[in-house]
Write an enzyme that holds these catalytic residues in place. Sequence first.
Site, PDB file in Angstrom:
ATOM      1  N   CYS A   2     -38.902 -16.945 -40.570  1.00  0.00           N
ATOM      2  CA  CYS A   2     -38.799 -15.585 -40.064  1.00  0.00           C
ATOM      3  C   CYS A   2     -38.812 -15.637 -38.543  1.00  0.00           C
ATOM      4  CB  CYS A   2     -39.981 -14.764 -40.543  1.00  0.00           C
ATOM      5  SG  CYS A   2     -40.222 -14.855 -42.313  1.00  0.00           S
ATOM      6  N   ARG A  27     -32.619 -16.871 -37.919  1.00  0.00           N
ATOM      7  CA  ARG A  27     -33.775 -17.534 -38.534  1.00  0.00           C
ATOM      8  C   ARG A  27     -34.029 -17.024 -39.948  1.00  0.00           C
ATOM      9  NH1 ARG A  27     -37.254 -19.995 -34.506  1.00  0.00           N
ATOM     10  NH2 ARG A  27     -38.884 -20.088 -36.054  1.00  0.00           N
ATOM     11  N   TRP A  74     -37.200 -13.909 -43.892  1.00  0.00           N
ATOM     12  CA  TRP A  74     -36.589 -14.791 -44.895  1.00  0.00           C
ATOM     13  C   TRP A  74     -37.669 -14.944 -45.951  1.00  0.00           C
ATOM     14  CZ3 TRP A  74     -37.581 -19.554 -47.152  1.00  0.00           C
ATOM     15  CH2 TRP A  74     -36.510 -20.158 -47.812  1.00  0.00           C
ATOM     16  N   ASN A 100     -44.802 -15.223 -39.359  1.00  0.00           N
ATOM     17  CA  ASN A 100     -43.853 -16.264 -39.760  1.00  0.00           C
ATOM     18  C   ASN A 100     -44.667 -17.411 -40.348  1.00  0.00           C
ATOM     19  OD1 ASN A 100     -41.774 -18.176 -39.944  1.00  0.00           O
ATOM     20  ND2 ASN A 100     -42.079 -18.837 -37.815  1.00  0.00           N
ATOM     21  N   GLY A 101     -44.362 -17.799 -41.579  1.00  0.00           N
ATOM     22  CA  GLY A 101     -45.100 -18.915 -42.181  1.00  0.00           C
ATOM     23  C   GLY A 101     -45.624 -18.537 -43.549  1.00  0.00           C
ATOM     24  N   GLU A 463     -21.593 -34.445 -45.422  1.00  0.00           N
ATOM     25  CA  GLU A 463     -21.660 -33.310 -44.502  1.00  0.00           C
ATOM     26  C   GLU A 463     -20.597 -32.258 -44.851  1.00  0.00           C
ATOM     27  OE1 GLU A 463     -23.752 -32.216 -42.578  1.00  0.00           O
ATOM     28  OE2 GLU A 463     -22.714 -30.904 -41.177  1.00  0.00           O
ATOM     29  N   LYS A 467     -21.429 -28.364 -45.893  1.00  0.00           N
ATOM     30  CA  LYS A 467     -20.869 -27.196 -45.198  1.00  0.00           C
ATOM     31  C   LYS A 467     -20.235 -26.228 -46.194  1.00  0.00           C
ATOM     32  CE  LYS A 467     -22.517 -27.587 -42.271  1.00  0.00           C
ATOM     33  NZ  LYS A 467     -23.327 -28.487 -41.509  1.00  0.00           N
ATOM     34  N   GLU A 470     -22.920 -24.447 -48.312  1.00  0.00           N
ATOM     35  CA  GLU A 470     -23.814 -23.473 -47.685  1.00  0.00           C
ATOM     36  C   GLU A 470     -23.107 -22.222 -47.188  1.00  0.00           C
ATOM     37  OE1 GLU A 470     -24.748 -25.950 -43.564  1.00  0.00           O
ATOM     38  OE2 GLU A 470     -26.236 -24.543 -44.268  1.00  0.00           O
ATOM     39  N   HIS A 486     -18.132 -44.628 -61.061  1.00  0.00           N
ATOM     40  CA  HIS A 486     -19.376 -44.888 -61.804  1.00  0.00           C
ATOM     41  C   HIS A 486     -19.937 -43.625 -62.458  1.00  0.00           C
ATOM     42  CE1 HIS A 486     -19.502 -49.033 -60.537  1.00  0.00           C
ATOM     43  NE2 HIS A 486     -19.281 -48.643 -59.281  1.00  0.00           N
ATOM     44  N   LYS A 581     -31.717 -20.623 -40.426  1.00  0.00           N
ATOM     45  CA  LYS A 581     -31.320 -21.667 -39.487  1.00  0.00           C
ATOM     46  C   LYS A 581     -32.424 -22.699 -39.289  1.00  0.00           C
ATOM     47  CE  LYS A 581     -28.660 -23.437 -36.270  1.00  0.00           C
ATOM     48  NZ  LYS A 581     -27.533 -24.232 -36.795  1.00  0.00           N
TER      49      LYS A 581
HETATM   50  C1  AGP Z   1     -27.053 -27.525 -41.753  1.00  0.00           C
HETATM   51  O1  AGP Z   1     -25.828 -26.907 -41.798  1.00  0.00           O
HETATM   52  C2  AGP Z   1     -28.122 -26.803 -42.421  1.00  0.00           C
HETATM   53  N1  AGP Z   1     -28.242 -25.485 -41.944  1.00  0.00           N
HETATM   54  C3  AGP Z   1     -29.435 -27.538 -42.606  1.00  0.00           C
HETATM   55  O2  AGP Z   1     -29.195 -28.528 -43.551  1.00  0.00           O
HETATM   56  C4  AGP Z   1     -30.099 -28.181 -41.374  1.00  0.00           C
HETATM   57  O3  AGP Z   1     -29.337 -29.239 -40.902  1.00  0.00           O
HETATM   58  C5  AGP Z   1     -31.515 -28.647 -41.757  1.00  0.00           C
HETATM   59  O4  AGP Z   1     -32.269 -27.547 -42.158  1.00  0.00           O
HETATM   60  C6  AGP Z   1     -32.204 -29.384 -40.642  1.00  0.00           C
HETATM   61  O5  AGP Z   1     -32.410 -28.573 -39.532  1.00  0.00           O
HETATM   62  P1  AGP Z   1     -32.830 -29.182 -38.132  1.00  0.00           P
HETATM   63  O6  AGP Z   1     -31.716 -30.056 -37.685  1.00  0.00           O
HETATM   64  O7  AGP Z   1     -33.045 -27.999 -37.251  1.00  0.00           O
HETATM   65  O8  AGP Z   1     -34.086 -29.973 -38.360  1.00  0.00           O
END
Ligand code: AGP
Length: 586
Positions: A2, A27, A74, A100-101, A463, A467, A470, A486, A581
């Site tokens: 959050c 966030r 969040w 937050n937390g 990667e 992408k 997500e 496999h 994020k």
């Molecule tokens: C990446 O597109 C994601 N949003 C997520 O996997 C991110 O890389 C991960 O949460 C790690 O975040 P950080 O690099 O801020 O530690």
Amino acid sequence: MCGIIGCVSDVDVVEVLIDGLKNMEYRGYDSAGFGVHDGNTIRVCKGVGRVDEIVRSLDLKSFSGKIGLAHTRWATHGGVTPENAHPHLSCNEEVAVVHNGIIENYQALKASLEAKGHRFRSTTDTEVIPHLIEEKLKAGKNHRDAVLDAVRELKGSYAFLVLFRDLGDRLYGVRKDAPLIIGLSERGNFLASDVLAFLKHTNKAVFLENLEVTEVKRDSYIIWNFEGEEVQRSVSTLVWESMTVSKKEFTHYTLKEIHEQRETIALALRQDSDDLDRFCLALQGADRIYIIGAGTSYHAGLVAKHLFLNLAKLPVEVILASEFEDYVTLIDEGTLLLAISQSGETADVLSAVNIAEKRGASVLSIVNTPSSTLARMSEQTLYLNCGPEVGVAATKTFTAQLAVIYCIASRLSNLSIDLIKITKAVEEVFGVERQMAYLAQAFSTSKDCYFIGRGINYPIALEGALKLKEIAYVHAEGLAAGELKHGTLALISEGVPVIALNPRDKTYHDTLSNVAEIKARGGRVIGISDVENSLYDYYVKIPSVGKLFYPLVEVIPLQMFAYYSALERGQNPDYPRNLAKSVTVK
Ligand code: AGP
């Protein structure tokens, strides 16, 4: 996850809070809320949705006051409902809290508060905080001590802000295992979980450390530890002060950040020579090296492993930060932990760093956010220098992480980095953008997508899949190309898209054989390579950039593919559902 912001000013704070919240919306963004002291009472406005929607629908603009707090949520505990949005108030509405937390022991606290007659309006863990503080006030504590006493009963990781109805000139802030920063400006002071919340107003900040409480007024602040002893913290000047958080001419932050890679890769490749030397000396002097990260940063770690091993014969183990606990018995003074993180606030990463530090290991990091907790916990940090990243999907920070890793690898070996060649190649790869948009449309009804690559291209396959999952919500898998046969090959049938990362490096011929196996089962192959081949149904040309540097240019088309796939499927790529994020909970 959050975002929290509070402001005490000599002017109206409503617009400042709205703006600060929007800058932190990345966030978390399932709901949001504001609490503004109008000189008499704390007026609260909160709801479900994005900040703009809430501001529009709940008539926040009719609010005014010189002190207030706000929150973008969040959800962790309690569903996404208006009642669960913050701020939360105590029974008598004397105390408002944004948080937050996670409060781990909230169930026990709630039961005991309810037994004392407190009535809860939400199903969140947060709501125990204002009720607990109210209890302390009733017991005769002053405001500061009520906060401190309450904090001593809370278990978990948190940062929260408190506004009292009968103290309209100050905010309290508490930090334990979640970031909280004081911003100092001419017109008033801020408290926020992220510098982006107040960067527009000031570049002067004070970072609270763990287990600290602060009282912030319009022109002063005091910090205490949880024992109530005053502590001194120096004022830092933030280095992102000149960077604006705006989409510029782009429709989304994600697209803007993809395009920024034209400059950011080169910026990240310009590391200070002495810093790099020191960093590499530490790596070379370690008995064993663990690289940790989560999500995209973990993928960058896998590229580092490949380069360090193949170029410098430096063996490293790459571990998902959330799995690091399994390795605890292997950590000692000879261990070096290299933590990679965009935000520098990821809870899993910080927890691994804590474990490593307790066992005497050295901690180095590669971080984007200069003032982050990870940067401050590390003995040495190399920065990505690519400015704030707002899109939830990491794009420019991934290639900047790779750039820093190339710098380290080049110091550890005889790898030479041709900055001009790389910059030209990155520019050239943007020529495929329309083609990636076309491919996203061509496969807009596909339910699955596979990405394959070998060697250094394998982490890029992971990667690319991450992408697409997500931001476009497509089931996607990244595979080492040789692994396909496999098991996963069973899933390849007529028309299933497979993106093959197949540049002209030592993996080329083997990956091409795997492409042939996919074609034989009816798969539709998008070949990403600097060499065309008739086996590909679609060929995406990337520049020849020198065999170890392909990851930099092959990931950009994958980012574009995910971005345009999100648009094709009607999703907002900047704010994917269920994600945040900066993942500050474990
Ligand atoms: C990446 O597109 C994601 N949003 C997520 O996997 C991110 O890389 C991960 O949460 C790690 O975040 P950080 O690099 O801020 O530690």
